[in-house]
Design a protein around this motif. Structure first.
Motif, PDB file in Angstrom:
ATOM      1  N   LYS A  42      50.110 -98.729 -73.290  1.00 37.59           N
ATOM      2  CA  LYS A  42      50.966 -98.736 -74.486  1.00 37.59           C
ATOM      3  C   LYS A  42      52.321 -99.368 -74.166  1.00 37.59           C
ATOM      4  O   LYS A  42      52.888-100.099 -74.988  1.00 37.59           O
ATOM      5  N   GLY A  43      52.850 -99.061 -72.971  1.00 40.51           N
ATOM      6  CA  GLY A  43      54.115 -99.680 -72.568  1.00 40.51           C
ATOM      7  C   GLY A  43      53.975-101.190 -72.415  1.00 40.51           C
ATOM      8  O   GLY A  43      54.884-101.953 -72.787  1.00 40.51           O
ATOM      9  N   LEU A  64      46.623 -94.957 -70.003  1.00 38.28           N
ATOM     10  CA  LEU A  64      46.788 -95.236 -71.425  1.00 38.28           C
ATOM     11  C   LEU A  64      48.264 -95.398 -71.781  1.00 38.28           C
ATOM     12  O   LEU A  64      48.633 -96.292 -72.557  1.00 38.28           O
ATOM     13  N   GLU A  65      49.115 -94.558 -71.203  1.00 34.67           N
ATOM     14  CA  GLU A  65      50.549 -94.692 -71.456  1.00 34.67           C
ATOM     15  C   GLU A  65      51.077 -96.016 -70.898  1.00 34.67           C
ATOM     16  O   GLU A  65      51.918 -96.682 -71.503  1.00 34.67           O
ATOM     17  N   GLY A  66      50.560 -96.392 -69.735  1.00 41.41           N
ATOM     18  CA  GLY A  66      50.973 -97.675 -69.160  1.00 41.41           C
ATOM     19  C   GLY A  66      50.554 -98.845 -70.031  1.00 41.41           C
ATOM     20  O   GLY A  66      51.303 -99.805 -70.206  1.00 41.41           O
ATOM     21  N   GLU A 111      45.299 -90.504 -68.583  1.00 43.76           N
ATOM     22  CA  GLU A 111      46.455 -90.423 -69.481  1.00 43.76           C
ATOM     23  C   GLU A 111      47.552 -91.390 -69.049  1.00 43.76           C
ATOM     24  O   GLU A 111      48.189 -92.055 -69.879  1.00 43.76           O
ATOM     25  N   GLU A 112      47.804 -91.470 -67.746  1.00 45.33           N
ATOM     26  CA  GLU A 112      48.840 -92.384 -67.246  1.00 45.33           C
ATOM     27  C   GLU A 112      48.467 -93.840 -67.522  1.00 45.33           C
ATOM     28  O   GLU A 112      49.335 -94.660 -67.869  1.00 45.33           O
TER      29      GLU A 112
END
Length: 1016
Positions: A970-971, A966-968, A963-964
């Motif tokens: 996206k950022g 994927l969020e990274g 999850e981290e």
């Protein structure tokens, strides 16, 4: 028994001539020899044109003849003259001797013609190959033949006979020399027979006979006009005998170059072979003359350097036995070094640049001339290259080796390419040569060759020959068909053009290919096929290969060489075609291309021999280091010193004496600059012994500082490329428009995006890819691909249950994947044993793991799409392996043959490949099984070493890390979806990649170096 009257008269006349006082003169080294010689001759014979034309002038070389001719023109201020007849002493022929009456008494047919050098080298090569019986290759034999030819010339020059070798007592020498004497039977027993059968003699022998014939003609019938022999030190005994005859002729004179007028009698008696006056001493001993009996040539009105410079040299060059005189000698006068400059340079780079500046400056003064005199060919080439920055082409007396000229290089490359069965590197070297065309437009031909290089010749070598390249094209076509069901028009045309190119190359080179396939063939057939193929391959759509290959100075020289070689190959016999390229190269090595025009009229580069009697307003003496000037005294490859002494050959130090005389003559020029380098190729040098002698003589005197070697030339040379201010280069930061930025990406590229955005920019936006090396050995990446493919095939074949013989089957799959690479000894010795250990470890893991797994998937592709500021963004993955456990959870495995990233790097987000694959799986991006919980993320390190394999978890919490990640991502997408975000190079140096194909494009080494006083 009474002699006939005419014979008694000749006998008395010869005795009279022998007792007659010789007419010997010397020209001081402080004046131009050529100008002084012309001045003296004009003063005596120049009043009436017919008198001057009656003079016969014998000079050391043909270049010296041209120099003296120019001196006469300078003396006459350009007015027309009937010049003396000038002939080179060391290179007489029948036409020149006919002018002096030799043909008048007959005997022209008594002296056989000289064997051509190339014919002699080939005949000696054949003898050596027969003597060595397979122990020596043809090119090695050709090089040995060149050394034997040199020994032949040396023996003939000294007037010795090879049968005297048999009188040397073998017991007096080491066993090595007995072996050498046995080898030299080639010359003592076999060579005379060959010369007799050929009806020729050695060139040096013929020169001696011609000189001896001329001497006998003049002894019996003295010439009517004046005979002047000038500038020779009589290093050839036959020349010395002729000079002795000329000196005693009624109108004969011998003019010596630079006899030392300041040397004491005890010093003269103690001269060694290394002394500059040693050669003149030998000549005067032959003439039975003392130095003070030699007269001074009339040099009145000739400007030169101060005579005290010659005195300084005489004192500096004292024989070793009398150098104690230095303590009692008076200090040199203050102006002794006026016009002399010395420049000690750090390396040959600065030395060449400084010399080029010296020569260039002379051109600023109307009519001034300058010459670089050096035996260092590397320095000469550097200076010629430096002068081209001003568009100056300088006359280099040594010329350019034929093998380095365009025509010579082309012929060498062609032979090498065919002999090596069209291996990629020699094949591309030939095809990229400007003369190569194979019947096409040269630009089209080279474009197709570059396509062929990119398609099949970069990376591991294709199969043997042109057929191997055709098979490689077939494999390329098959790869394209795997990706798409139908080839594009461009792909079809590319394949067609490249196959046509190979056909045209084969057609042009067929004559040589056919001959080179034989086990043995005649050298003449190889040569003819070589020339025929070369002409065909050089043909274009408009011009014939004959016109292109043999054009220009290099083409003329190559044509002459081929013609001479064709005539010289008769009777050579058969040769292995594999030996032909090296033999051809060895035979070509002695040829040089000399430009007929286009060189600068006021500048020259001269070797020591060519520089004799030359004159210029500025003389630069370059390369004054031990081993260069003077040269190293190398051991004779055929005889030891005792053998040379007993046989009668001069000791090697005699060459040092000759080069010493060259130095002293040039040092006395009105303006002279001496240069040397402190280091050559990183190795400290030793300054020339003559410089050290001058330093010792000047030590403690007021003028010693003038000879220190410190000069402003180095500052001027450095100023040529000086930059007042160096502007620091900033790291690249391109900002392409958002529309050009990638909207989809594989997870393997995300790490590069984070660590080196510029590398991603070059790869995905500029579409730049690193090329594989040509003819590359399989590397670590290839090894990793082989391991991955082998495991993929095995897992696809057995996705659930293992076979009974799993380890044997995996090894068999590996053999198929390795394929012909196993023929490589290095791969068989290092890679295959590692693969076998990996097989054992891998099967062991599978046996304990399969009970928990429902099914294994390999090379599974999946993707997800999410929204970014600039629109949808797709992230895709191709997982090495995914195991679906029986409980429905997933394990994602990445095979690593190298070092996997650490758990810390994965959890910090700098190695996001596995976490992003997990994120895709968790969102159902792998359509084979829908959304799944990821239980494990593992790296399997497949080393094949003592520890064959190792399982390393990528993270302790796969779901959270995924999850981290994927969020990274996206950022990251959100940041780069704005045009202000640059694709910088290595934004976080501590996390920069260890290797990048794009480092040199980003010029990392230029901007990453710390400023002075800062840490890097």
């Amino acid at each position: 028994m009474k002699l006939p009257l005419d014979r008694r008269f000749l006998s008395h006349y010869k005795r009279f001539m022998m007792n007659r006082a010789p007419h010997v003169y010397s020209i001081s080294p402080n004046v131009s020899f050529a100008d002084a010689l012309a001045h003296g001759i004009m003063a005596e014979f120049g009043e009436r044109p017919e008198q001057l034309s009656s003079v016969t002038l014998l000079l050391p070389t043909r270049r010296a003849c041209r120099t003296v001719r120019d001196a006469f023109l300078r003396h006459s201020m350009g007015k027309p003259l009937l010049l003396p007849r000038m002939h080179p002493l060391g290179d007489l022929d029948e036409d020149e001797l006919a002018l002096t009456g030799w043909k008048d008494i007959g005997g022209i047919n008594a002296i056989k013609p000289a064997i051509s050098p190339l014919r002699r080298q080939l005949l000696l090569t054949r003898l050596i190959l027969s003597f060595e019986e397979g122990k020596t290759t043809a090119d090695q034999a050709a090089q040995l033949a060149g050394e034997l030819a040199g020994l032949l010339d040396q023996v003939h020059t000294e007037g010795l006979a090879f049968h005297d070798l048999k009188t040397l007592v073998p017991e007096n020498y080491a066993e090595h020399w007995n072996i050498t004497l046995d080898f030299l039977k080639i010359l003592t027993d076999h060579w005379p027979v060959i010369l007799e059968s050929e009806g020729v003699i050695d060139p040096a022998d013929r020169r001696n006979r011609l000189l001896d014939a001329q001497r006998r003609v003049w002894e019996e019938t003295p010439p009517q006009g004046p005979i002047i022999a000038a500038g020779s030190t009589a290093s050839i005994p036959a020349v010395g005998a002729l000079l002795a005859c000329i000196a005693r002729l009624p109108q004969g004179r011998v003019v010596l170059p630079g006899l030392d007028r300041f040397m004491a009698s005890d010093d003269w008696a103690n001269l060694e072979a290394t002394h500059p006056q040693y050669g003149l001493k030998q000549l005067l001993d032959r003439l039975r003359m003392a130095p003070d009996e030699v007269l001074d040539w009339d040099c009145d009105g000739i400007e030169g350097s101060h005579p005290v410079r010659a005195k300084l040299l005489s004192e500096a060059m004292l024989p070793a036995k009398t150098t104690d005189k230095w303590r009692t000698l008076d200090h040199p006068v203050a102006n002794v070094l006026d016009g002399v400059e010395r420049v000690d340079c750090p390396t040959p780079f600065e030395e060449a640049g400084a010399i080029a500046l010296m020569l260039r400056r002379e051109l600023s003064y109307p009519g001034q001339t300058a010459a670089l005199v050096t035996p260092d060919r590397n320095l000469a080439r550097r200076v010629a290259s430096e002068l081209r920055r001003w568009g100056i082409e300088i006359d280099d007396s040594a010329g350019t080796p034929l093998q380095h000229s365009p025509s010579g290089t082309y012929l060498r490359l062609l032979a090498q390419c065919v002999a090596e069965d069209f291996a990629p590197i020699p094949f591309l070297a030939l095809c990229k040569h400007p003369l190569s065309a194979a019947g096409q437009n040269p630009m089209v031909f080279r474009r197709l060759v570059r396509q062929l290089e990119l398609r099949i010749l970069r990376g591991p070598r294709p199969g043997v020959g042109l057929d191997g390249m055709r098979h490689a094209l077939d494999r390329r076509e098959a790869d394209w068909r795997k990706r798409t069901s139908r080839l594009s028009t461009t792909q079809k045309k590319t394949l067609s053009d490249l196959r046509s190119l190979l056909d045209q190359i084969e057609e042009a080179l067929h004559p040589l290919i056919k001959v080179m396939k034989r086990r043995k063939t005649d050298l003449i057939k190889l040569l003819e096929a070589h020339v025929k193929a070369a002409e065909a391959f050089a043909t274009t759509e408009l011009d014939s290969g004959v016109q292109r290959l043999w054009a220009g100075e290099a083409g003329d020289c190559a044509a002459d060489f081929i013609s001479e070689l064709r005539e010289a190959t008769g009777g050579f016999g058969e040769l292995s075609p594999d030996d032909y390229p090296a033999l051809f190269d060895a035979l070509m090595s002695s040829k040089a291309v000399r430009p007929r025009f286009g060189a600068h009229p006021r500048l020259a580069i001269l070797g020591l021999f060519e520089a004799r009697l030359q004159t210029a307003d500025l003389i630069v003496l370059g390369g004054l280091n031990e081993g260069t000037w003077p040269p190293d005294v190398s051991a004779n490859p055929w005889m030891s010193r005792p053998m040379m002494r007993d046989f009668g050959l001069p000791q090697p130090e005699f060459l040092i004496g000759q080069t010493a005389h060259d130095f002293t003559q040039n040092f006395c020029a009105p303006r002279v600059i001496i240069t040397r380098s402190d280091r050559v190729d990183g190795t400290p040098t030793v300054r020339s012994r003559w410089l050290r002698r001058l330093e010792n003589r000047l030590s403690g005197t007021d003028v010693a500082a003038q000879f220190s070697g410190h000069s402003g030339w180095l500052n001027w040379q450095a100023a040529l490329d000086y930059v007042a201010k160096i502007q620091a280069v900033s790291p690249p930061a391109p900002r392409p428009p958002v529309s050009a930025r990638p909207r989809e990406m594989y997870v393997t590229s995300v790490e590069q995006w984070m660590r080196d955005p510029y590398g991603l920019y070059a790869k995905m936006i500029l579409n730049i890819r690193a090329l594989d090396d040509i003819d590359a050995d399989p590397n670590a990446a290839d090894y990793g691909n082989i391991i991955h493919e082998s495991l993929e095939i095995f897992m696809n074949k057995h996705p659930k249950d293992l076979p009974d013989n799993a380890d044997l089957e995996l090894r068999a799959i590996g053999r198929d994947v390795f394929g012909t690479e196993l023929d490589n000894p290095g791969i068989w010795a290092f890679w295959w044993p590692r693969f076998e250990r990996i097989c054992d470890w891998f099967i062991e893991q599978e046996q304990s793991r399969r009970a928990l797994i429902a099914k294994s998937y390999t090379e599974l592709e999946g993707s997800i799409t999410f929204d970014g500021p600039a629109g949808p963004f797709k992230i895709a993955a191709k997982a090495d392996r995914m195991d679906l456990f029986k409980d429905g959870e997933l394990s994602i495995i990445d095979y690593k043959t190298g070092t996997p990233p650490s758990k810390k790097e994965v959890e910090a987000g700098f190695a996001p490949q596995l976490p992003l694959e997990a994120a895709i799986a968790m969102q159902g991006g792998f359509t084979q099984f829908g959304p799944r919980t990821v239980k494990e993320l593992e790296f399997w390190r497949l080393r094949g070493a003592q520890v064959a394999g190792e399982r390393k978890p990528a993270t302790d919490n796969p779901a959270q890390t995924a999850e981290e990640a994927l969020e990274g991502l996206k950022g990251l997408v959100g940041a780069y979806d704005h045009v202000e975000a640059p694709y910088g190079s290595r934004p976080n140096p501590e996390h920069a990649p260890k290797y990048s194909d794009y480092e040199h494009l980003a010029r990392v080494k230029e901007w990453s170096i710390a400023a002075p006083g800062e840490d890097e």
